[in-house]
Scaffold this motif. Structure first.
Motif, PDB file in Angstrom:
ATOM      1  N   SER A 131       0.636  -1.372   0.346  1.00  0.00           N
ATOM      2  CA  SER A 131      -0.112  -0.082   0.166  1.00  0.00           C
ATOM      3  C   SER A 131       0.982   1.367  -0.038  1.00  0.00           C
ATOM      4  O   SER A 131       1.859   0.873   0.101  1.00  0.00           O
ATOM      5  CB  SER A 131      -0.798   0.412   1.494  1.00  0.00           C
ATOM      6  N   SER A 132       0.232   2.159   0.453  1.00  0.00           N
ATOM      7  CA  SER A 132       1.580   3.312  -0.295  1.00  0.00           C
ATOM      8  C   SER A 132       2.093   3.468   1.021  1.00  0.00           C
ATOM      9  O   SER A 132       3.188   4.873   1.218  1.00  0.00           O
ATOM     10  CB  SER A 132       0.029   4.216   0.581  1.00  0.00           C
TER      11      SER A 132
ATOM     12  N   ALA B  35      -7.591  -4.035   2.621  1.00  0.00           N
ATOM     13  CA  ALA B  35      -8.537  -2.924   2.679  1.00  0.00           C
ATOM     14  C   ALA B  35      -8.272  -1.885   1.814  1.00  0.00           C
ATOM     15  O   ALA B  35      -7.769  -2.520   0.476  1.00  0.00           O
ATOM     16  CB  ALA B  35      -8.084  -1.745   3.798  1.00  0.00           C
ATOM     17  N   VAL B  36      -8.630  -1.022   1.878  1.00  0.00           N
ATOM     18  CA  VAL B  36      -8.676   0.463   0.458  1.00  0.00           C
ATOM     19  C   VAL B  36      -7.358   0.745   0.279  1.00  0.00           C
ATOM     20  O   VAL B  36      -6.724   0.864   1.003  1.00  0.00           O
ATOM     21  CB  VAL B  36      -9.741   0.888   0.616  1.00  0.00           C
ATOM     22  N   GLY B  37      -7.228   0.575  -0.816  1.00  0.00           N
ATOM     23  CA  GLY B  37      -4.753   0.788  -1.380  1.00  0.00           C
ATOM     24  C   GLY B  37      -4.760  -0.560  -1.443  1.00  0.00           C
ATOM     25  O   GLY B  37      -3.560   0.571  -1.418  1.00  0.00           O
ATOM     26  N   VAL B  38      -4.620  -1.788  -0.376  1.00  0.00           N
ATOM     27  CA  VAL B  38      -3.878  -2.857  -0.493  1.00  0.00           C
ATOM     28  C   VAL B  38      -4.596  -3.714  -1.343  1.00  0.00           C
ATOM     29  O   VAL B  38      -5.357  -4.006  -1.511  1.00  0.00           O
ATOM     30  CB  VAL B  38      -3.746  -2.643   0.817  1.00  0.00           C
ATOM     31  N   GLU B  39      -3.064  -3.731  -2.171  1.00  0.00           N
ATOM     32  CA  GLU B  39      -2.724  -5.019  -3.189  1.00  0.00           C
ATOM     33  C   GLU B  39      -1.646  -5.692  -2.926  1.00  0.00           C
ATOM     34  O   GLU B  39      -0.990  -5.226  -2.510  1.00  0.00           O
ATOM     35  CB  GLU B  39      -3.231  -4.096  -4.477  1.00  0.00           C
TER      36      GLU B  39
END
Length: 156
Positions: A31-32, A123-127
């Motif tokens: 993620s970021s 979660a959102v943004g985690v891939e």
């Protein structure tokens, strides 16, 4: 025949490199600010890079063991191929090498499946990261390589 053997050897080396990278690199989930792999969970905050050991849950230890076994079996398969290349009788098949290579592919597949199913909810943004993708790329290549070893005969 020499070109076929060289091609199989290069394919085997590429698979070994893919397995080594996917097992050791910190990019199974990204993620970021957080990257995780089989061994560490790392967080980038305030210009620093802080890593802590991955959880002690059984599923991550199973994935670790399966990925290490896949690297070892692929390496052993390469050693057996080189040994059989010089000791196998004319017309013989590389069955021993093929068995180890197919086992390595099954270990990679099982490890990637366990990681996919058991990894914490994303979660959102985690891939999934590139190391995870490399593990999935190594699986069919390893399986095809094992099947090639079954078909391949030693010729003069």
């Amino acid at each position: 025949m020499l070109l076929i053997l060289l091609g199989v050897l290069i394919l085997h080396l590429v698979i070994l490199v893919l397995l080594l990278i996917s097992t050791s690199v910190n990019a199974w989930t990204v993620s970021s600010s957080i990257t995780t792999d089989l061994w560490y969970n790392c967080l980038t905050s305030g210009g620093g890079y802080h890593c802590k050991v991955a959880s002690n849950e059984d599923w991550i230890q199973a994935v670790q063991a399966l990925m290490v076994l896949s690297v070892l079996f692929c390496l052993l398969s390469l050693v057996f191929f080189l040994c059989q290349l010089f000791t196998l009788v004319k017309g013989g098949r590389f069955f021993f090498t093929a068995i180890f290579q197919i086992l390595a592919s099954l270990f990679v597949m099982c490890g990637a499946i366990i990681y996919t199913v058991m990894s914490p909810d994303r979660a959102v943004g985690v891939e999934f990261g590139y190391a995870y993708i490399l593990a999935w790329v190594a699986f069919p290549l390893c399986l095809v390589s094992g099947l090639i070893y079954i078909i391949l005969r030693k010729r003069e």
